[in-house]
Each structure stands twice: as structure tokens, then as C-alpha cells.
Design a protein around this motif. Structure first.
Motif, mmCIF file in Angstrom:
data_model
loop_
_atom_site.group_PDB
_atom_site.id
_atom_site.type_symbol
_atom_site.label_atom_id
_atom_site.label_comp_id
_atom_site.label_asym_id
_atom_site.label_seq_id
_atom_site.Cartn_x
_atom_site.Cartn_y
_atom_site.Cartn_z
ATOM 1 N N ALA A 99 -14.934 -4.237 -0.269
ATOM 2 C CA ALA A 99 -13.651 -4.101 -0.971
ATOM 3 C C ALA A 99 -12.546 -3.673 -0.018
ATOM 4 O O ALA A 99 -11.583 -3.015 -0.415
ATOM 5 C CB ALA A 99 -13.786 -3.094 -2.100
ATOM 6 N N GLU A 100 -12.679 -4.079 1.259
ATOM 7 C CA GLU A 100 -11.712 -3.637 2.262
ATOM 8 C C GLU A 100 -10.283 -4.055 1.921
ATOM 9 O O GLU A 100 -9.318 -3.323 2.183
ATOM 10 C CB GLU A 100 -12.090 -4.188 3.644
ATOM 11 C CG GLU A 100 -13.324 -3.554 4.272
ATOM 12 C CD GLU A 100 -14.616 -4.089 3.668
ATOM 13 O OE1 GLU A 100 -14.540 -5.071 2.891
ATOM 14 O OE2 GLU A 100 -15.688 -3.542 3.958
ATOM 15 N N SER A 157 -8.848 -1.521 -0.377
ATOM 16 C CA SER A 157 -9.264 -0.140 -0.103
ATOM 17 C C SER A 157 -8.118 0.854 -0.155
ATOM 18 O O SER A 157 -8.330 2.050 -0.348
ATOM 19 C CB SER A 157 -9.950 -0.064 1.267
ATOM 20 O OG SER A 157 -9.054 -0.479 2.289
ATOM 21 N N PRO A 163 -9.801 1.106 -5.004
ATOM 22 C CA PRO A 163 -9.704 2.092 -3.915
ATOM 23 C C PRO A 163 -10.279 3.459 -4.299
ATOM 24 O O PRO A 163 -10.768 4.185 -3.431
ATOM 25 C CB PRO A 163 -8.197 2.180 -3.644
ATOM 26 C CG PRO A 163 -7.538 1.647 -4.854
ATOM 27 C CD PRO A 163 -8.465 0.631 -5.418
ATOM 28 N N ARG A 167 0.802 -1.220 0.000
ATOM 29 C CA ARG A 167 0.000 0.000 0.000
ATOM 30 C C ARG A 167 0.834 1.269 0.000
ATOM 31 O O ARG A 167 1.943 1.308 0.517
ATOM 32 C CB ARG A 167 -0.914 0.008 1.232
ATOM 33 C CG ARG A 167 -1.928 -1.118 1.238
ATOM 34 C CD ARG A 167 -2.618 -1.211 2.583
ATOM 35 N NE ARG A 167 -3.602 -2.281 2.599
ATOM 36 C CZ ARG A 167 -4.181 -2.760 3.708
ATOM 37 N NH1 ARG A 167 -3.835 -2.250 4.882
ATOM 38 N NH2 ARG A 167 -5.061 -3.725 3.627
ATOM 39 N N THR A 173 -6.232 9.703 -2.987
ATOM 40 C CA THR A 173 -7.048 8.709 -2.292
ATOM 41 C C THR A 173 -6.491 8.423 -0.904
ATOM 42 O O THR A 173 -7.229 8.378 0.080
ATOM 43 C CB THR A 173 -7.099 7.410 -3.112
ATOM 44 O OG1 THR A 173 -7.705 7.679 -4.379
ATOM 45 C CG2 THR A 173 -7.904 6.342 -2.393
ATOM 46 N N ARG A 177 -18.827 -2.157 -2.548
ATOM 47 C CA ARG A 177 -18.869 -2.609 -1.149
ATOM 48 C C ARG A 177 -18.018 -3.861 -1.010
ATOM 49 O O ARG A 177 -17.684 -4.511 -1.984
ATOM 50 C CB ARG A 177 -20.309 -2.882 -0.720
ATOM 51 C CG ARG A 177 -21.254 -1.687 -0.910
ATOM 52 C CD ARG A 177 -22.672 -2.023 -0.468
ATOM 53 N NE ARG A 177 -23.601 -0.915 -0.709
ATOM 54 C CZ ARG A 177 -24.307 -0.751 -1.822
ATOM 55 N NH1 ARG A 177 -24.189 -1.640 -2.807
ATOM 56 N NH2 ARG A 177 -25.115 0.280 -1.970
ATOM 57 N N VAL A 229 -13.852 3.205 -3.570
ATOM 58 C CA VAL A 229 -14.063 3.237 -2.120
ATOM 59 C C VAL A 229 -14.009 4.675 -1.607
ATOM 60 O O VAL A 229 -14.822 5.085 -0.772
ATOM 61 C CB VAL A 229 -13.008 2.367 -1.405
ATOM 62 C CG1 VAL A 229 -13.099 2.570 0.107
ATOM 63 C CG2 VAL A 229 -13.192 0.891 -1.755
#
Length: 696
Positions: free
Chosen positions: A425-426, A429, A366, A96, A135, A423, A369
Motif C-alpha cells: 500500500a505504498e 501510505s 495509511p 499528501r 499518522t 501490505r 500502514v
């Protein structure tokens, strides 16, 4: 479980599976549970074949993920039967983008830096990087609406292969025609850096054949760049392409004597260090002593002045100007096609592959999100997708997720009243860390802007640079390998004055040189925006004299003074910063015939249209071998046809006017008059090195 699905869907499932585990996934688990891999065979022979196919596919997929910058960690473990096995996972901390804290002004500077590359090789990478940072910073999206905007172009075909070789540390070889050289020589180079100055891209590196560091102008590379992927080298520690750019054009200046009309050639007279050196050899002329450091650029400028400037000395500069005029004259009188063929797409076409689409989907998840309910039209525009492409991407996202693929495992992508929501999509994210291209695009753009930032932007700019360097991590070195020098010389003072006038809503009285008429005009303007195309700077302003919005070259502004408050309202400006030319109702369409490289350089500058050129008997594309050389037709609009001849002189035979007929004749007459100034001199009739043909 389906065994034949889209490869990108399989890769996306694999990324989610390896991100969604702390312990790791074994090959057995991946084969049996990650959607897209083969299940169990019905027979022993079938099982053996499926296992071999899985092993090959899994190895390819791991290579693909590593190539796009996704680190895979492997560790040895033991299953319930105490058998050794390898477990695979992706550490979220490595995957990330780190958390970033930026204020709105710093985020704005990032948008400006990203848009420096609009239409260039790093365009998509820059926008992707901006999207990821926005983001992760939780600041939403910011447009480039500052008063100073820059655009840099990477039109040379050699740029992208050189960039690939540079970042991977591979040597290259290419055909190169040096300044004043008659022949092309093959050069083998270890690329150290790429930089832009004077509107030209330069490669700096170690010339293996000459056993010394050298700089190369990309526009002189005459062949495809061959990358030696088996070779590898280390760049010198502490190398900075910015320092190389600073050194270009700073050697001992040369001096030229140029004969000009007594009350003309104002562009030359305004150059720093120019002085009157005496009377000319013809009535109504005088000699100017002109200082210069870049012989080629000086020859280009003098050739574009035509009969207004005749070089008397030095002989080498005089010969260079004559060669340009002779080459342009020969091209101007050459055969032209009976008509142009089908339209050709402008710019190079990058072939998309599964890696590009995977990166896009990993960026899109992401982004959705962070922007719930974004309209489909905005989402398509953000990722530059046609409606069918967007629908396909959203479908792929909706069928991927954690192993199990039940409700709550799959990402849920829905469109309601034209708005898109995602939804579950953690796992995806947070955006994937910056690629090398993305890190380079933002850092180089930000560093370039420091030269023209005002005091109010300087702090935010350095805050953004520090943040991106932290995010870039080990790839931050690329900021020393690629650099842009957007502005040089006294233009900085004029740009700073214009910036202040825009902020304070002040009008400006200026003395402005109209070069095509070689005369000064006095104008009152209301500046709106300052922008550059490569290294040429413009101010977009409401001109009270013309009664409309106009673009003025900053280098042609001779004096500038406050002229009271602005009175015109700030209306939307139809002019775009990625092109200095704004079409008008009275424009003339010019048809040009040019070698492919020149045509593709000119097309964006004039918003031109490229065409194929049919190979007609006796036509310019006919060759004895029957092979069609890379000639292209180009249609452009010009507001004043008198600007065409100087352009042809500057292009030195790389292009000719195919139509209209009256403009073609006008160019021929202009070039003949320019060469007449050298009549009687041996430089005109002597044997000169061959000039580049239209076929490149």
C-alpha cells in the motif's frame, strides 16, 4: 476486466493510478487499464456508446476528486503517432499531508482540540484530521486525558448550511426574528464568520437588505437557510470573527432594579456591579441595582428565578421577563399527548455518499500502514463502523491497486487472529491533505484552548497551532472565520487555581452556591478534572461532604482555598465531559413536549430520548390542515424536580411538561407564583408581542 464495480472502488483505483505515475495517464490508458471503466466494444456502434459513457463517467469522477480536495494535474503530450493527447496525474506533494514534527505534549494538545468538537458538526472532521496528523508525525495515537477538557455543540439546524456557504463564499437568505420583534423577516446575508459565545452561536456578515454588517444569533433563525450557489462574494481582508466575539457584550452597560428577598437571590447578588438600592415594596424584600449588557440573557436569567426576582425597571426588561413567564405559563397549561410514539434518532442524520466512503478509505489505508496488527474492534471504533461496514471497506481495499491488478499491484489486506494488516500500500501510505473542515476543526479548537491553557501547555499549544497552519496551507484562513470563546470573566482565575490543585493533588475548601435551594454550602473537594459544555464550566471532584464524585459549576464557586493533600485515590471517573449531568439511582423521569429545535438541543444536554408525538384528535399535534407540526416528545432524567420549572421559564413556551402529573402541577404553581409578583402591573395584562408557539 469487469466493467460494473462499486463506484468507490473505481474512484480509489483512479486515485492510485494517477498517484502512481510521474508522466501521467491518458484517457485511453485510463479507460482500458483502470478497473471499473468500460473496455472495448464488440462493434463500431457499441464502441461509440461505450466511449461516450466513459467520457461522462470520467468527467464525473474528476469532479468528485476535486470536490474532496484531490488536485488533478493535466498536461498536453503526444503519443507515438504524434497525436496530441492530455495526460492526467496527481502530484504526491499536493496530495499528501506534509511531514510534521511534533512532540508528545503537542500531539496531546491536538487531541484535546479535536475532542472539543465531540458530538458537534465538525466531530468526524476533527477526528480525521487528528488521525492524519498523528499518522504523518509518526507518533501513534493520543487520547484526550488532560485535566482541562471542553465540548462545544452545534445543535442549531442553521449551522451546517451557513458553514457551507461561508467556506464557498455564497450569499444566504433565511427567516429571522430579531430581539423583541413580533414578526419574522427574511434576511439576505453574505456570511463572514461563525462564532460561539455565551453558549450561543452567532453569524457575522454583511446584511444586504440593510446595507451594513450585522450579527445574527443562530437560535433566532426560524426557517431553513437557502444558499445562493450562483452568487459569490469576497470576505473583507483581515476579518476576524474572534474580534467580533470580543465586542459582543462590551457596550455601555444598562442598569436594572430588581426586587428580591432580603436574604435570598444569591446568584444575582454575586454578579459584578450589583448593589443594594433600597427597600422593596413588599415585606421582607429589598431592591438590587444590577448591571448588565445582554438584555436577552439577563431576561432569561431573571425569568428562571421566578418569584424570587421581580423586575421593577427598566420597563423593556420587565416586559421581556413577563413575556417569557406568560409564554411558559400558557404552554404549561396546554394540551398534552396521551403518550409518546416511536423513538427518534437524536441529532441530524447526514446522508453518506460515495465521497464520504472514498475519503474514509483513503484515510484507512495509511492508518493501517502506520498501525500494523490493529485489532478489528479498535479499527471499527476508530472509524465508527459496524462490523459489516468494516468488512466491506476492507474487502474494497483488498481489490484495489495499481493498473495491472496482479500480485504486488493490489493492496493485500489480511486479518489474522482478529488483527488487521495491510501490505503493498505504498502509494497510499501518506494520508490525503486536510480538508477545509479538518483544518478548521483543529485550528479553531487549538485557538480556543489558548484561553484556558496552563503555562506548561502554552508552548506545546502554540507549537501545534504553527504546525497545523503549515499543514492547512491555503485553508488556514478558516481559523479567522470560525471561533469559540470558551471562557469569559473572572472564571479564568478559578479555573487556573483548580488546575494547580489537580496537578499538586491538593484538596480545596470552597463556598458553593446551590442555586436550586438558593443557599451557600461549605465543602471540601478533591478536584479531578475541569470541563466545559459550550461556555459553562464545571469541576469534577470527589466531594468529602457527599462521599462521592460530583460536578460543580465553576461560576457558583464563591471562594476557594487549599485544604491539605488529597486523600482519595484517583479512581476512574464515570462522568463524561460531553454531558454535565450524571444519572443517579434516585432520578425522576420527566416527559417534555417541545418544538423540534428545542427538543434536539435539550436531548444531548440531559442524555434524553426523543420520541414522535402522535397526531391525536384534540391533541397538541392536531392542526386544521391535518399537517403535523414538528413537535417532539423528550424523556429526560433529573435529580431534583425543582429544577424543571426554572428550565421551562427559560425556554419561554418552547417546551412544556407532559408528565409526571405532579411535576406538571408543580411547574404550573411555580409559574403562577412568578407572575403574581407582577400582578396589578399593566405589563401582565397588556397586549404583548406573540411568543413562539411550540410548533416553532
Amino acid at each position: 476486466m469487469p466493467t460494473k464495480i462499486d463506484s468507490v472502488e473505481r474512484l480509489l483505483n483512479l486515485v492510485i493510478a494517477l498517484l502512481g505515475t510521474r508522466r501521467g495517464r491518458s484517457r485511453k490508458f485510463i479507460r482500458q487499464n483502470v478497473n471499473g471503466y468500460a473496455g472495448s466494444g464488440r462493434t463500431a456502434d457499441g464502441e461509440e456508446k461505450l466511449q461516450v459513457a466513459f467520457e461522462r463517467m470520467f468527467e464525473r469522477d474528476k469532479d468528485t476528486l476535486r470536490q474532496v480536495g484531490i488536485p488533478i494535474i493535466s498536461a498536453t503530450s503526444f503519443d507515438d503517432d504524434e497525436q496530441e493527447q492530455t495526460l492526467y496525474r496527481i502530484d504526491p506533494a499536493d496530495y499528501r499531508v506534509p511531514e510534521i514534527r511534533l512532540d508528545e505534549q503537542s500531539m496531546m494538545m491536538l487531541a484535546v482540540a479535536a475532542n472539543v468538537w465531540s458530538g458537534a458538526a465538525f466531530s468526524e472532521a476533527a477526528q480525521s484530521a487528528l488521525r492524519k496528523v498523528a499518522t504523518r508525525a509518526g507518533l501513534g495515537w493520543y487520547d484526550d486525558d488532560t485535566i482541562v477538557q471542553s465540548r462545544i455543540r452545534t445543535l442549531e439546524p442553521a449551522f451546517e448550511p451557513l458553514w457551507a456557504a461561508l467556506r464557498n463564499g455564497h450569499p444566504v437568505s433565511f427567516g429571522y426574528r430579531g430581539a423583541g420583534a413580533a414578526e419574522t423577516a427574511t434576511r439576505t446575508v453574505r456570511p463572514w464568520g461563525l462564532g460561539s459565545k455565551y453558549g450561543e452561536w452567532y453569524l457575522s456578515g454583511f446584511d444586504v437588505d440593510r446595507d451594513a454588517p450585522r450579527n445574527f444569533r443562530l437560535s433566532r433563525i426560524s426557517s431553513e437557510v437557502a444558499i445562493d450557489s450562483t452568487g459569490h462574494f469576497e470576505r473583507p481582508e483581515g476579518f476576524s470573527i474572534a474580534q467580533v466575539l470580543e465586542g459582543l457584550g462590551t457596550g455601555e452597560p444598562a442598569s436594572a432594579l430588581v426586587e428580591v428577598p432580603t436574604d435570598g437571590a444569591h446568584h444575582l447578588r454575586s454578579r459584578e456591579g450589583t448593589a443594594i438600592a433600597g427597600a422593596g415594596s413588599r415585606p421582607g424584600t429589598e431592591l438590587l441595582s444590577i448591571s448588565y449588557r445582554e438584555p436577552e440573557l439577563m431576561a432569561d436569567d431573571l425569568a428562571s428565578l421566578g418569584a424570587q426576582a421581580v423586575v421593577r425597571e427598566p420597563a423593556l426588561l420587565r416586559r421581556s421577563v413577563v413575556q417569557r413567564l406568560q409564554a411558559a405559563d400558557a404552554a404549561a397549561r396546554g394540551v398534552v399527548p396521551g403518550g409518546f410514539g416511536p423513538e427518534v434518532q437524536r441529532g441530524s442524520v447526514k446522508r453518506a455518499d460515495s465521497r464520504d466512503r472514498l475519503l474514509r478509505l483513503l484515510s484507512m489505508a495509511p492508518f493501517l500502514v502506520a498501525n500494523p496488527g490493529i485489532p478489528e474492534t479498535e479499527l471499527a471504533a476508530e472509524f465508527n463502523l459496524a462490523p459489516a461496514q468494516l468488512a466491506r471497506d476492507l474487502d474494497t481495499l483488498s481489490v484495489t491497486g495499481l493498473p495491472g491488478y496482479l500480485h504486488g499491484d493490489l493492496m493485500d489486506v489480511v486479518t489474522e487472529r482478529g488483527q488487521v494488516f495491510i501490505r503493498d500500500a505504498e502509494t497510499l501510505s501518506a494520508p490525503l491533505r486536510l480538508t477545509q473542515e479538518e483544518a478548521c476543526a483543529l485550528l479553531v479548537g487549538l485557538e480556543a484552548l489558548t484561553a484556558v491553557s496552563g503555562s506548561s501547555e502554552a508552548g506545546s499549544l502554540h507549537t501545534a497551532i504553527d504546525a497545523v497552519k503549515r499543514v492547512a496551507g491555503r485553508d488556514a484562513w478558516l481559523a479567522d472565520a470560525v471561533a469559540l470563546q470558551l471562557v469569559t470573566g473572572t472564571e479564568l482565575e478559578t479555573i487556573a487555581a483548580l488546575q494547580a490543585m489537580i496537578r499538586d493533588r491538593t484538596a480545596a475548601g470552597m463556598k458553593y452556591l446551590v442555586r436550586r435551594r438558593d443557599e451557600y454550602t461549605e465543602r471540601i473537594i478533591e478536584p479531578r478534572r475541569i470541563f466545559s459544555i459550550d461556555s459553562t464550566w464545571y469541576v469534577r471532584a470527589w466531594c468529602r461532604t457527599a462521599g462521592g464524585l460530583r460536578s460543580f459549576r465553576v461560576e457558583n464557586i464563591r471562594s476557594l482555598a487549599a485544604a491539605g493533600p488529597q486523600v482519595q485515590s484517583m479512581r476512574p471517573d464515570p462522568g463524561r465531559p460531553d454531558g454535565a449531568y450524571t444519572p443517579g439511582a434516585g432520578d425522576t423521569e420527566i416527559q417534555l413536549l417541545a418544538d423540534a429545535t428545542t427538543a434536539r438541543r435539550l436531548a444531548p444536554a440531559y442524555n434524553g430520548v426523543l420520541h414522535e408525538v402522535p397526531a391525536e384528535p384534540g391533541g397538541p399535534n392536531e392542526t386544521s390542515s391535518g399537517k403535523q407540526p414538528p413537535l417532539l416528545g423528550l424523556r429526560i432524567l433529573v435529580g431534583d424536580v425543582s429544577t424543571v420549572a426554572p428550565l421551562m421559564a427559560r425556554l419561554a413556551g418552547h417546551a412544556q411538561v407532559a408528565g409526571p402529573a405532579n411535576v406538571r402541577v408543580q411547574v404550573q404553581d411555580w409559574l403562577a407564583a412568578a407572575l403574581a409578583g407582577y400582578a396589578g402591573d399593566h405589563a401582565v395584562g397588556e397586549s404583548v408581542p406573540p411568543t413562539p408557539r411550540l410548533d416553532g
